[in-house]
Structures are given as C-alpha cells and as structure tokens.
Design a protein around this motif. Structure first.
Motif, mmCIF file in Angstrom:
data_model
loop_
_atom_site.group_PDB
_atom_site.id
_atom_site.type_symbol
_atom_site.label_atom_id
_atom_site.label_comp_id
_atom_site.label_asym_id
_atom_site.label_seq_id
_atom_site.Cartn_x
_atom_site.Cartn_y
_atom_site.Cartn_z
ATOM 1 N N ALA A 1 110.428 88.369 17.860
ATOM 2 C CA ALA A 1 111.801 88.512 18.335
ATOM 3 C C ALA A 1 112.672 89.042 17.215
ATOM 4 C CB ALA A 1 112.338 87.167 18.826
ATOM 5 N N GLY A 2 113.533 89.969 17.542
ATOM 6 C CA GLY A 2 114.442 90.534 16.555
ATOM 7 C C GLY A 2 115.582 91.242 17.246
ATOM 8 N N ALA A 3 116.419 91.920 16.452
ATOM 9 C CA ALA A 3 117.619 92.532 17.011
ATOM 10 C C ALA A 3 117.293 93.633 18.015
ATOM 11 C CB ALA A 3 118.473 93.106 15.878
ATOM 12 N N LEU A 4 116.153 94.266 17.878
ATOM 13 C CA LEU A 4 115.823 95.349 18.791
ATOM 14 C C LEU A 4 115.143 94.866 20.061
ATOM 15 C CD1 LEU A 4 114.617 98.242 16.473
ATOM 16 C CD2 LEU A 4 116.860 97.798 17.412
ATOM 17 N N GLY A 5 114.933 93.551 20.140
ATOM 18 C CA GLY A 5 114.301 93.055 21.348
ATOM 19 C C GLY A 5 113.208 92.083 21.003
ATOM 20 N N MET A 6 112.347 91.872 21.969
ATOM 21 C CA MET A 6 111.286 90.905 21.721
ATOM 22 C C MET A 6 110.007 91.377 22.389
ATOM 23 S SD MET A 6 110.947 89.484 24.814
ATOM 24 C CE MET A 6 111.802 90.029 26.245
ATOM 25 N N GLY A 7 108.927 90.818 21.911
ATOM 26 C CA GLY A 7 107.652 91.159 22.509
ATOM 27 C C GLY A 7 106.758 89.943 22.485
ATOM 28 N N GLU A 8 105.822 89.920 23.408
ATOM 29 C CA GLU A 8 104.819 88.876 23.338
ATOM 30 C C GLU A 8 103.515 89.448 23.846
ATOM 31 O OE1 GLU A 8 106.409 85.722 25.636
ATOM 32 O OE2 GLU A 8 106.382 86.822 27.494
ATOM 33 N N GLY A 9 102.434 88.867 23.407
ATOM 34 C CA GLY A 9 101.169 89.428 23.834
ATOM 35 C C GLY A 9 100.015 88.591 23.360
ATOM 36 N N THR A 10 98.862 88.998 23.814
ATOM 37 C CA THR A 10 97.649 88.336 23.360
ATOM 38 C C THR A 10 96.678 89.404 22.894
ATOM 39 O OG1 THR A 10 96.733 88.449 25.580
ATOM 40 C CG2 THR A 10 97.806 86.398 24.961
ATOM 41 N N GLY A 11 95.852 89.005 21.952
ATOM 42 C CA GLY A 11 94.842 89.936 21.458
ATOM 43 C C GLY A 11 93.564 89.177 21.171
ATOM 44 N N ARG A 12 92.446 89.793 21.434
ATOM 45 C CA ARG A 12 91.167 89.180 21.082
ATOM 46 C C ARG A 12 90.524 90.036 20.007
ATOM 47 N NH1 ARG A 12 87.868 85.410 22.610
ATOM 48 N NH2 ARG A 12 88.999 84.875 24.497
ATOM 49 N N VAL A 13 90.102 89.356 18.966
ATOM 50 C CA VAL A 13 89.419 90.043 17.874
ATOM 51 C C VAL A 13 87.981 89.551 17.858
ATOM 52 C CG1 VAL A 13 89.351 90.439 15.393
ATOM 53 C CG2 VAL A 13 91.539 90.105 16.535
ATOM 54 N N SER A 14 87.043 90.459 17.840
ATOM 55 C CA SER A 14 85.649 90.046 17.676
ATOM 56 C C SER A 14 85.006 90.775 16.506
ATOM 57 C CB SER A 14 84.823 90.261 18.935
ATOM 58 O OG SER A 14 85.538 90.916 19.914
ATOM 59 N N LEU A 15 84.214 90.024 15.792
ATOM 60 C CA LEU A 15 83.545 90.544 14.602
ATOM 61 C C LEU A 15 82.045 90.534 14.859
ATOM 62 C CD1 LEU A 15 85.548 88.398 12.010
ATOM 63 C CD2 LEU A 15 86.121 90.668 12.888
ATOM 64 N N THR A 16 81.419 91.675 14.671
ATOM 65 C CA THR A 16 79.977 91.756 14.892
ATOM 66 C C THR A 16 79.307 92.224 13.606
ATOM 67 O OG1 THR A 16 80.518 92.477 17.116
ATOM 68 C CG2 THR A 16 78.217 92.686 16.451
ATOM 69 N N ALA A 17 78.298 91.466 13.179
ATOM 70 C CA ALA A 17 77.576 91.852 11.962
ATOM 71 C C ALA A 17 76.787 93.120 12.232
ATOM 72 C CB ALA A 17 76.655 90.732 11.532
ATOM 73 N N LEU A 18 76.840 94.028 11.258
ATOM 74 C CA LEU A 18 76.062 95.269 11.358
ATOM 75 C C LEU A 18 74.804 95.116 10.501
ATOM 76 C CD1 LEU A 18 79.011 97.811 11.074
ATOM 77 C CD2 LEU A 18 77.678 97.273 13.129
ATOM 78 N N PRO A 19 73.749 95.865 10.833
ATOM 79 C CA PRO A 19 72.486 95.746 10.104
ATOM 80 C C PRO A 19 72.642 95.969 8.597
ATOM 81 C CG PRO A 19 72.250 97.212 11.996
ATOM 82 C CD PRO A 19 73.677 96.839 11.912
ATOM 83 N N ASP A 20 73.616 96.803 8.213
ATOM 84 C CA ASP A 20 73.761 97.091 6.775
ATOM 85 C C ASP A 20 74.628 96.059 6.063
ATOM 86 O OD1 ASP A 20 76.228 97.637 7.764
ATOM 87 O OD2 ASP A 20 76.304 99.715 7.077
ATOM 88 N N GLY A 21 74.919 94.949 6.719
ATOM 89 C CA GLY A 21 75.718 93.921 6.068
ATOM 90 C C GLY A 21 77.200 94.060 6.333
#
Lengths: 274, 979, 169
Positions: free
Chosen positions: B898-918
C-alpha cells in the motif's frame, strides 16, 4: 492533480546538464518538451528531485545529415522534424510515422529524443528508430552510442544510466529501391497504438517492426517472403508476440491486427519499393 | 403572443461574446475571500474496506495546512443525505468507518493552496481492512453476496412490480414470445469543466453561503440543507454566471457542497475546492449500468401485444438522491413509440461497490431503448420480417395517446415522421449501399430505432418507486413549476431572471428573443440573468437544467411573465394615449395605438412610469416594477392508486437509421451514414436545436463505440484519464443528417418540447442494431455489449488462425487481475536459495528498492519498498505472509502493498527444483490485483510493471545466490479480467 | 546556471499577450495555474491536467503548448499568448471568433479558448489550410457540447474570409 516539489535547473550546455544529472543520481530527470513527463508529474506518478531543462542548450535543435544518417539532437521538436522539407526522401518511414505521434499541439512541444527516452512500448518514433537500425547517442561522463535495439530494454526502461542524457538519435538515410510503410490502430487517432506496424521492403528482403504489443519494439526479418507465405509468416509472428488483454484490447485482437495490419503494411511497402 | 421562430433563426447568441474573448466567468474564475482555504481530498483506493485508523499527524504538521477533516469529524456537524426510497442506509458524502467504492472521499485537507493540500494527502496514513467487493449487479442479489450496508441486510435497495392491462393473457394468446437480455454499461457525458465549490459559514445567524456549478434540480436544496442541519433559508446556494457543460452530471456536485460547507464550518474559514479530472472520472457520478430481460408477446406479423420488463438497476455504493430516478423517469413510456396495451414490470435497485450514480444526459433513456429496440430488431430477425415493417406496425397512430403505464403523449405524428425520414433521408439508397457492400464481401449493416424523448419531468414520478400505501402515508408528490421574473428599471430597461441554470445551451438568448418579441424591443436590449441565487430568486424544487425542461417549461414561465407585463404596461400606455389597452401595439422600442403609429411613446417612458410617477398610473393599478410568473402544468398529477404515472409533460419523437461498416483490417465500426428525424414540437431556434442534436449525437457515438467507466472484477476503477476514457474527437464523429417535422405541444405556451437528450437515447441502440445487422449474414442474431470496440467485434468474426506447432500456451488464468509466471536457472543449490528467501537481511538486498526488511514473526515479512518502472515510482509498505512451506522446494507467498499510488495484493508460488549439475531452477507464478490511482491512470502499464519488478527480484536473487546463468527471457503473463 | 529550489518561489519574467510581466512561482507550478491564478488571465481553462483535452492550449513563442503540460519556470523569458489576445480590441471579435459566433461553434464555451488558439495558429501559419488540416488541428481538443461539426464549419469560413482579406491587402 499538482506535481510534488522538485528543483529545476536550466542547463546552458550539455556539460552542465550532464554534470547535474551525475551529481543528483537517480532522482534527476531531463525535461525537454515535457509532454509525457509533466502529465506523470501532475499525477504524482513520477517524483523526481531535480528536473534538468535542456531546451536552452545552444545547438540542440539543429537537425543535420552526417555520414548517411539524419541526426536529430535532443531539443528538436517533433513538429520541426515533421515539417523538415526533405524528410520524405531522407527518412520516409519517419515521415509516415510522425503524424501518428500525439496531436499537432503535443508535437509542437514534444521532442524526438524525449519520446525515445520515455520508451513507451507504443511509441511510433521508437518503433521507427528500431525498424531502421537507428542509433542512440548517449552523453554521460563519456559519449557512447547504442544501436536502438539495445537501447530499449523494457517498458519505459532503457539502457541509459542515470547520469546519461540522450544527445541525439540518428536514422539511416533511405536507400534507393527500398520501400517503407507505416500503419497503426489506436482507439482514437493520436492515442497510444494498440498495434503499430512498420514495414521495410528491399528487393525480396522484408523487415517488419511491431509496436504496442511487446514491451519494446519487435523486429522480424525475412530474406524472402512471397505472397502465399505472408499469412503463415504473419500468423507465426502474431503468436510469437507477448500479446495481452488490457482495458482497450484483447490479446486475440492484437494478434488479429498483427496479421491484418501486417499484410496491409507489407503490401504498401512493396508498392513503394517497386 | 406567439414567438416568432423566423427572426430567432438568425440570432447570434448573446452569451458568445464573453465566452469567445475569455472574459466569461466560471466557478474557478470567481473572486474569493482573503483567507480562503483550498481543499484536496484523499480517496479510497479500495472498492470495499473498513477504515481501521487514520493517522494524519504528519499532514497536520506540514506548513500551510490548516485542517485535516475525516468522516468522524464530518459526522459531528452534519447528517447523512436523505434517501429517496425509505431504507435505513447512511449516505455520507465522505466515508465514515467504511469505504464502499474506489474514489470515495476519506479525508479532506484544507491548506493555503492546492499544491500544499495535495502534499499533505501524501502524508496521511489510512489503515484499511479490505472487504469482499461486490461488483456485478446480478451477483450482488445473491443471498450469499457480501452486504454493503449492514443496516439493510441485503444489497437490494428497492423492489417493485407493476402490472398494466392484462399481460399474462396477452402472452398466452400470442403465438410467439421473443426475448432479449442486455447489459447496459456505465458511462458519462463528462463535461469539460469539473465540479467546483466555494463555501462559507457564518455561525452568527446567516448560515451557509455556497457557490457551486450545481445544475439542479433544486429538489436537492432541501437535501443539502437537512444534511447541514440548517433550515433552507440558512443555506444560500448560488451558481456562477457560466458553467462548462453539465449534461446532468453537475447535479452530482451536491454531496461535495455538503462536504465543503461542513469543512468551512469546521475550519471556520471559507473553503474552495476544484475537482480534478482524475477525481471527476473516478468518483463524480455515473449513469447507471443495468441488466434488463425484456420479453414480448408477438403476433406473426410482428405486432407486440405485451411487454415484460425485468430490470436490475445498479446505482453504485449508495442509493443517493435523486436515485432511483434513472429507473423511474421512463416509467410512463416503457413501451416507447409503440401501441402496446399490456405491460408487466419488475424493477430492482441494487447497490454495488461502484461510484454512486446520478443524472446523465438521456437519463434512463439509453438503458430503456437499448433493450426495447434491440428486441424489435430481434423480433424482425426471428420472424424473418423487414425491421421497418415491425416498427411501422407497432407505431402509435393517434394523439394524444395514453400509455399503458399512465403517461399522456401530448402530440405527435409518428407515422408521418417515419415516412418523411425514409424518403428525405434516402433510406432506399442505404439499402443499395448495403447490397453493394455485401456483394463485395464487406461487412455492412443498417440499424433502425425509434425513441420517445420525455421532457419536463413530473417531480412526483420518483414516488412511483414507493408502494401506494407508502405514498398515501407520505403524501402525494407531483408537478413541475417553472419561474421567471421580468424587472423594469428606472430607465425602462428590461431584465429577465430565469430558473433554468444553463450550462451553455443559450437560454439567455432564447429568453431575450421571447421577451423582446412580446415587448417590441431588440433582444440585445433585454438582459437575461441566469445565475441562480436561492436567497433572491423565485424558484421551486423543479428549478434547474435537466429533463430538457427549458424550452417547454421555463420558457412558458417567461412567456407568462412577459404577457402579463405587457398587459399591465398596455394599461399605462392606453391611459397616456387615450385609447383602449387591447389596441396598444409594442414595436420598435415604442408603443402606440393600433392604426396610429405616428402618435407613439417610447417603451422606456411607459416602463419607467411606475418608478418616477406612480401617480400617473390608472387609479386601480398597482405600480409595475416587476412581474414574477410561476407556471405549473396541471397535467402532471401524482401517481394513481394503480401506479399510473404521467411521468413527463412533453414527448418528442425520434426515428433514426444508419449504415455502418466494419473495417476489414481494424475491425473498427465506421458509421457510413446517420439520419436522425426529430419531432420536438415547435423549433424555437434552429441553430440551437441543431446544436443540441449534434452534441447529444457525439456523446452517444462515444457511448456506442468508445466510452466505458470500466471496473475490474476486484472493483478497481480502470478509466481514470481521458486516455482510458476515450471521449471521441472530431475525427471519430461521423456526419449527421438532421430532419424535422413539427407537431407543437398543446401543453406548453411555446409549443416546444425537449430536444437535448434524444440522441443519447436513440443513437447507441441504432448503431448496435446496425452492427448486429452487419454481423447477421455471418453470425445470425447476436447479443452486443457497448461500447462496440474492435476487440469485442473481433470475437464475432472469423475464428482465429491456429497457433503454429510448438506454440507454448500461456499459464491458466484465474480471471482476476495480473497473472504471470517465469523461470530462472541459478548455479546455487535449492537449500542456498531457500536460505536466502527466508533471511530478512538477504532479502533486503535482493528486493528492488527495499529500504528495510523485517520479520515480525516466523511466517511474516514487512518491508518499505520503492517500486517503479521508468519515471513512475512510488513508495509502498509491503507485508508478506509465508505459508505451505516445504523447505527447500516450495512456498506460497501472500502479500499486500500500500502506498500513495494505490495498493496491490496477490499471491505467488515459488518452487525450487534441483538440477543435475547442482544448480536450481526457480519457477514462480503470481496472481496480483492492483487498485487505487495507479490502476485508474496507469492501467496500460501495470502488467508490464509487475513483470519488470518481479523479474528484477529474481534476477537479483539469482545473482545473490551465486551467479545467474540463464534467465528465461520469456515470461508469461496477461491480464485476465473477465476473459 | 542556477538551480531553482523546490518549496521556494522564484522570479519569472515573460511577455503575456504583448505585455511584460514579472511574478513569483515555485518550480513545480504549472503554466496553466501561473497564467490563471498568479497573472489573473482566466480566459485559459483547465480541463484535464494530463494533456488530452486541449482546453488549456496557449501559444508559447509562436507555437502551441498545453499549458497544463508546461511548467511556469520553463516559460521564463518566453512570449505567451492566450485567448484574451485574439480580438483586435476590447468589445470586438476576430474573424475566427466571429465565425464561431455565427455558426454556433460553441455552447458552454469552456473548451473554446484552447480551440481558438489552435485554429488561430493554424490559420496564421498555414493560410491555405483546408478541412483536413482544420480537422487535424481540432483533433487535439475535446468538446462535449457541439459535436464538432459547427466548429469545422466556422473555421473553414474564417479561413476563406482571411484568405480573401489577404488577397485584397
């Protein structure tokens, strides 16, 4: 709708302007015609701490031809470029695109370099600059030149550093046998383009540049493209773009325009070339 | 004495000299007292939210700020605005405890100038708890819908059903029932001048003195006075000499009159407020959006025997006076130009989290005729009849005509108007153009519509919204008074005061023409004063500039006053000329006896006689210094016990047809030819009548093809600038052929009827019918929603060519707000990335523009962040909650900024996947909603801005985690609103 | 080169309608507010403050400018002309203004000042301007009352009269 406070400095030379930008850092903005910036100031979307006015720098408004390029310095107003007597023969694509930039009244104040610096995804001048492989002349502590395609990095994002101003942009002069065409669809004439298309045809070769869809102007080249291939090529191009829905248009409609406006513009460019 | 239309035709307007040379005075040009404070308003960025707290301490401390006033302070000196239907909701002009639409006033700052006042707005911190937004009018009626006004326990503000004739039997008897369902959008005629108020309060007895570019109706004056807790006599309301357009919209300034007057009282200083364009588009007033199901019982030849209306009217967040007038203004003419005896109506008024509605040119007409005339076209399509025949067979043919719902159409000759239009408007030529275009494979269609344009509203029509029992209890309401005063000064010059509060319609010129004609003067010698002053003028609740009342109503009062004055002056003149009053002739600035022009006296001498020499007057005569006439049309009775209502006095007729072509490349609708036939009774001034028609037509083209007050599904307002609310320019307005026939109204003294609103009612549906006709060969009957943008038309055209093979489809959309996803590969391990994400200090370095990150609890982060794209920068307070933690592979982030220019809300999903090279592949998906100013003015940029900010974050994350190898340049995202 | 500090007023000198004027303004003050509320020339109107409606259009050093998109400090040293300067003398009207009156090219008159400035400049700089040029100049203005047609008619009539006057001169 009144701007937040800022300091103002009227530069007398490019060096003064550059030094002021360098000293102020992130908070500084160049003001030239102000046709995009002041609207953002009024809405308090932009809150610079310092505006550096470059319109009183000597020589900033003199268009010149140099090594096969039309060089347009930072204080050249859009109207001045549009009214240039030889523009149609020098850079026909600009002559076709400039009447689509805003209105008579905003072109009378707005500058060519200011539009480039603003980097709106729908801007006609930016599209022409990229389509023509033009160059952006930046002035920081040192001068450097960037190909237009590298200058635009995102929506209203450019490769210019906070201490750099655009000293000029340059457009290659048109070559014999090359045809140019420009078309645009907006809600109203003078509005931001929903889609704009520039086409450059030289012999079999064809270049298409699309504005208003991706965050920056997009260019596609074909070494040859006959009439039967055009629809498929344009459909591939349309789907490869990052078309989205917004208040005024759908992604699908943007793709439609790329296909239909693209076809029309290619045809016109080829007719010009012939 | 009849008004001479022929001489008036060539009259240039008295108003224009000042307007053209820049000396005309508008509200922002008026002088104001030294010490006047300038107001700026902090407005809700939320469609629906509880106000938890307001911290204005920093704003109060800013030099130049005199007062900061919130809803609680307002409530101490005022009362809620009265509501027209008797329901227990509280309509405050500024949010008290809860905000119910984007743009609702929350705090007023008073400062030494507007710049400083806006600076102070930036320093106010309001804590909101968002509530579920209710946006769709049908969904608002769901029993499970969140309720806007708890006192009411429902979002349904009013429901009434009406039955006239025997609609059910007619339906049973009819071989066909044909129906349409239409959704009429929100729009506004947006005057070029915004609202303005100058308010003072004298605690020592005279009360409030307010100047505002209000337009009436002055039935609102008691509403304002009551809200300010003073008798009407202690509220002096004045209007400036000029007003920069209104089209109904400036009725909506009245809540701000209450607000600014109350602020002046609280601050004990005069207050000035000029609304800016962003405020105006977001939160001034809007026409209603409406959902209509309309069904007709139809004979095989297209004759309609009964209509069934089911209307859901969305009045926005408050049922604010004079609503639900938009719905009831047309109650008497729900069958339009058609002779239909059986009528069933269900009217529901619903409240949603949108700007409250009010007067707007056409007022109720666009919504009614869009449904009715789309239905008439559908009838023709389904019965395979010529739409012309369907219209003609249903047209009313004898006048005066009594409609099913109780209104009298005063005069008309619809069949003649229809035939003249087809002939003089060259309808046959249009058919040929369509044939030719279609033969060439172009999309060309013809649209038709009729409309009955009511004027001079019965001030009692609104009470039709009450049940007969409620009406009996509160007493009957009816009528439409008009007032005019003509004064004679000591040198015999003439001043006319009118009650119509014009906003550019040339009322002064027309009134001057009329009075000068009656008194034998030049119109330039007659001064007409249109500034309104409730403390000095003769006025009634019906005063003002609305329902096209001037020509029919105010001018009737002017005529009455002028005739009476002439009659009385004739007696003075007759005494001096030794003749009979009935033989006195007024001409050329002199008076004489008929047949003896040589022996004449100057008008000035007769007119000034009462000032200088009352002794010379005939014995039984009162001095003649001024004449005030109040005109009252007796036909406008209160609603009957059976809900019959003569809702308006006069009824003009319109028949429009047009040809449109859908551009093969752009899909844009181009109006090829447009013909509009008007019967507005007697034409009093051809140039001004044409001006009214052209102006309404241009606004209607805007409503048809361009303009919408669009809201996101979360209630964010999306059309806050003239870039996003695209009012047409000269290049978008097609040429217009105007035709007239005249059947003078027997009920007005001038024979004139209203003409100012007709095309706002007829043109949107005429264009829509033409577009439907253009699409018909390809798609059959279609349902259309305004505005008819090319993106909407595109959905009806050929199916989109398929994507090439290998095309990667975009991520599924939730249908709400901004969504997107992306991936990045980094060389660090998932655990290393996870640790970074959970460490406030590390996050502070990663989040672009973060000024400080704290972790108040295990699963929460807070930060101050400067977010921006290019020059657009704003500082926001960001709170993020973590959930569904699955270390080190995935987490769900739910955040709010929230700020002077307005407001926002949301959701995000982050997933981490190991790669073969580490290394690790980071994948993310987000779904965000943004509201407030930035959604209203920067909507075009939002999607890109979200991608840039999120992209920056993951780039920085990768860099921090040990070198980013590849950031997949392509991020998928789109705004999924409603698609 | 002098840096003008925010929150302080600075002296601005310009020529307004041919007369030199001096007044103070903060760097952030818009030219529209400066002309109207500081210099008191209220004929120029403000309709949107974001450069779309055109009501505030003035002439600055001979070219058109949206005064809401111009800072007063940018106009220091400039020559500004507004609607008050169009008539040859008080109480009279210019050819263009008279055509507007004749053709009902205005109703409320709020947008009119800016439109007159644009058309006056067009007809001055391009006396040969025809309907296309007139519509193009007018496209930078919003009018909600007239539907534009009478404005085009008035401008075309004025162009014709001015051309004749020029030929006779």
């Amino acid at each position: 709708m009144k701007p937040a406070p800022f300091d103002y400095l009227r530069a007398g030379t490019v060096q003064e302007a550059q030094a002021a930008l360098a000293a102020e850092g992130e908070g500084a903005r160049v003001i030239a015609g102000g046709q995009s910036l002041v609207a953002m100031l009024n809405m308090r979307l932009a809150r610079p701490t310092l505006l550096v006015d470059v319109m009183h720098v000597a020589g900033g408004a003199e268009i010149r031809v140099e090594r096969g390029q039309l060089v347009v310095p930072f204080a050249v107003r859009q109207a001045a470029l549009l009214n240039r007597r030889d523009l149609l023969s020098e850079v026909p694509l600009l002559a076709a695109a400039l009447p689509w930039v805003g209105h008579v009244q905003t072109r009378a104040r707005g500058t060519v370099c200011g539009s480039v610096a603003h980097a709106d995804p729908s801007a006609e001048i930016a599209l022409a600059l990229v389509a023509l492989d033009g160059t952006v002349h930046l002035r920081g502590r040192r001068a450097r030149r960037l190909p237009a395609a590298e200058f635009f990095t995102g929506m209203m994002q450019t490769a210019a550093r906070p201490d750099e101003m655009i000293e000029a942009v340059s457009f290659p002069l048109s070559q014999e046998g090359t045809g140019h065409a420009f078309n645009e669809v907006g809600i109203r004439h003078g509005d931001f383009a929903i889609v704009s298309v520039a086409a450059i045809a030289t012999g079999d070769r064809l270049r298409l540049a699309i504005g208003g869809v991706n965050d920056t102007p997009l260019v596609r080249d074909w070494s040859s493209l006959d009439d039967r291939q055009v629809d498929d090529a344009l459909n591939d191009l349309a789907w490869s773009l990052d078309a989205r829905d917004d208040l005024h248009a759908t992604a699908r409609y943007r793709r439609d325009l790329v296909r239909r406006l693209g076809r029309k513009t290619i045809k016109e460019a080829r007719q010009c070339a012939a | 004495m009849a008004f001479d239309t022929k001489t008036a035709d060539v009259e240039e307007r008295i108003e224009d000299g000042a307007l053209l040379s820049g000396s005309a005075q508008f509200i922002d040009d008026l002088p104001f007292a030294v010490g006047t404070l300038h107001a700026a308003i902090l407005r809700s960025p939320h469609a629906h939210a509880s106000i938890v707290s307001i911290d204005s301490s920093r704003a109060r401390a800013l030099p130049g700020v005199a007062a900061v006033i919130d809803g609680t302070a307002l409530a101490k000196v005022s009362e809620p605005l009265m509501v027209g239907v008797k329901i227990p909701i509280k309509c405050w002009p500024m949010a008290v405890d809860r905000a119910r639409y984007v743009g609702e006033p929350v705090v007023v700052v008073l400062a030494e100038d507007r710049y400083v006042a806006e600076d102070a707005l930036d320093l106010i911190e309001v804590t909101y708890t968002p509530l579920p937004p209710v946006i769709d009018p049908e969904a608002a009626l769901d029993v499970n819908a969140y309720v806007l006004h708890e006192e009411l326990e429902t979002n349904l503000g009013s429901e009434r059903t009406f039955r006239y004739g025997d609609p059910e039997s007619a339906r049973e008897a009819a071989p066909r029932c044909i129906a349409v369902k239409v959704r009429y959008p929100r729009n506004s005629c947006t005057p070029m001048e915004t609202y303005g108020v100058l308010a003072e309060y004298d605690p020592h007895g005279t009360g409030y003195d307010v100047q505002a570019n209000f337009q009436g109706p002055f039935s609102i004056h008691p509403v304002i006075a009551r809200a300010l807790k003073v008798p009407g006599s202690k509220l002096r309301l004045r209007t400036p000499p000029n007003s920069g357009g209104s089209f109904g919209v400036k009725q909506g300034v009245f809540p701000y009159i209450v607000l600014m007057a109350a602020c002046a009282r609280i601050a004990a200083r005069p207050v000035k407020w000029i609304e800016d364009r962003l405020e105006h588009l977001t939160a001034s007033v809007s026409a209603t959006n409406r959902v209509v199901e309309l069904q007709a019982a139809v004979e095989p030849d297209g004759r309609v025997t009964a209509l069934f209306w089911d209307q859901i009217e969305d009045v926005g967040a408050y049922l604010r006076a004079p609503e639900p007038a938009t719905l009831y203004r047309m109650h008497g003419n729900l069958c339009g130009a058609y002779d239909i005896a059986n009528l069933s109506v269900r009217n529901r008024i619903v409240m949603t989290n949108k700007t409250p509605t009010g007067l707007n040119r056409g007022f109720g007409g666009p919504q009614i005729y869009f449904a009715l005339e789309r239905l008439m076209q559908r009838i023709a399509q389904e019965l395979e009849l010529d739409p012309l025949d369907v219209i003609r067979r249903n047209l009313i043919s004898a006048f005066p005509y009594r409609t099913a719902s109780g209104t009298t159409y005063d005069s008309g000759d619809y069949v003649r108007a229809f035939d003249v239009a087809l002939n003089d408007g060259r309808y046959g030529e249009l058919l040929s153009r369509r044939d030719q275009a279609r033969a060439e494979g172009r999309l060309y269609g013809i649209g038709l519509t009729t409309a009955v344009e009511p004027s001079v509203s019965n001030m009692g029509y609104l009470s039709t919204a009450l049940t007969p029992a409620q009406r009996a209890k509160s007493g009957p309401k009816n009528g439409a008074l008009a007032a005019a005063t003509i004064s004679l000064d000591p040198v015999g010059s003439v001043t006319v005061q009118i009650d119509s509060v014009p906003q550019g319609q040339g009322h002064q010129t027309v009134a001057a023409n009329l009075v000068s004609g009656v008194l034998g003067l030049c119109s330039k010698d007659v001064r007409v004063v249109a500034e309104f002053d409730t403390a000095k003028d003769a006025w009634s609740i019906a005063a003002g500039n609305y329902s096209s009342r001037f020509a029919a109503s105010t001018l009737s009062a002017v005529q009455l006053a002028a005739d009476r004055l002439r009659h009385r002056l004739s007696r003075i003149a007759a005494a001096q000329l030794n003749g009979r009053p009935e033989d006195i002739v007024f001409a050329g600035g002199r008076v004489h006896l008929n047949g003896n022009p040589e022996a004449s006296i100057s008008f000035a001498r007769i007119a000034s006689a009462s000032h200088w020499a009352p002794g010379t007057l005939p014995d039984d005569m009162e001095p003649v210094v001024r004449e005030t006439a109040i005109w009252s049309p007796e036909e406008l009775a209160a609603p009957t016990g059976e809900d019959g209502i003569n809702s308006s006095l006069c009824h003009s007729f319109i028949f429009d047809f047009c040809g449109v072509e859908i551009d093969a490349v752009s899909g844009q609708v181009r109006v090829d030819r447009y013909v509009t036939m008007h019967d507005c009774g007697r034409v009093l001034h051809a140039g001004m009548v044409e001006g009214q028609i052209r102006g309404a037509f241009a606004q209607a083209i805007g409503a048809s093809l361009f303009e919408e007050f669009a809201y996101g599904p979360d209630g964010a307002f999306l059309a806050g600038t003239f870039a996003d609310y695209p009012v047409p320019t000269v290049l978008e307005i097609p040429t217009l052929d105007i035709l007239h026939i005249e059947t003078p109204s027997p009920l007005t003294l001038t024979g004139a009827k209203g003409v100012g609103e007709g095309n706002c009612m007829s043109t949107p549906v005429c264009v829509a019918n033409a577009v439907a006709d253009a699409l018909a060969p390809k798609c059959g009957a279609v349902d259309l929603v305004l505005p008819l943008t090319p993106a909407r038309i595109a959905e009806f055209l050929d199916a989109e060519p398929a994507a090439p093979e290998g095309y990667q489809p975009a991520a599924p959309t939730t249908g709400k707000g901004l969504t997107g996803r992306g991936r990045a590969k980094v060389s660090a391990s998932p655990q290393a990335i996870w640790d970074l994400l959970m460490d406030p200090e590390q996050l502070a370095a990663i989040i672009p523009g973060a000024h400080g990150v704290s972790r108040p609890s295990e699963d929460r982060f807070s930060a101050d962040v400067t977010l921006g794209v290019g020059p657009v920068k704003g500082r926001y307070k960001v709170d993020v909650a973590l959930s569904e933690l699955d270390p080190p592979s995935s987490a769900l982030l739910t955040g709010r900024a929230a700020g002077a220019l307005g407001m926002g809300e949301g959701t995000g999903r982050v997933s981490l996947t190991a790669l073969p090279d580490g290394g690790t592949e980071i994948a993310y998906e987000y779904d965000a909603r943004v509201g407030g100013k930035v959604a209203s003015v920067g909507g075009r940029l939002l999607d890109g801005a979200a991608r840039i900010v999120i992209g920056q974050f993951f780039t920085a994350l990768g860099r921090r985690a040990g070198g980013q190898r590849t950031l997949f340049a392509r991020l998928f995202g789109w705004i999924g609103g409603g698609k | 080169m002098r840096r003008l500090i925010a929150d302080q007023t600075h002296s601005i000198s310009l020529k307004l309608n041919g007369k030199p004027v001096h007044a103070e303004a903060e760097p952030r003050m818009l030219l529209s507010d400066f002309i109207r509320h500081v210099l008191g020339a209220k004929g120029t109107h403000v309709g949107c403050e974001h450069g779309v409606c055109g009501a505030c259009t003035v002439r600055m050093d001979g070219g058109l400018a949206r005064s809401c998109l111009t800072l007063a400090v940018q106009a220091d040293g400039a020559e500004i002309e507004t609607v008050e300067h169009l008539a040859p003398e008080p109480g009279s009207l210019s050819v263009l203004q008279n055509s507007f009156r004749r053709h009902h090219a205005l109703q409320c008159g709020f947008c009119t000042a800016g439109i007159l400035m644009s058309l006056d400049t067009l007809l001055r700089d391009h006396p040969e301007a025809g309907e296309t040029e007139i519509r193009d100049a007018l496209a930078g203005h919003l009018c909600r009352c007239t539907g534009y047609e009478p404005i085009v008619t008035a401008a075309m009539e004025a162009a014709e009269i001015l051309q004749k006057e020029r030929l006779n001169a």
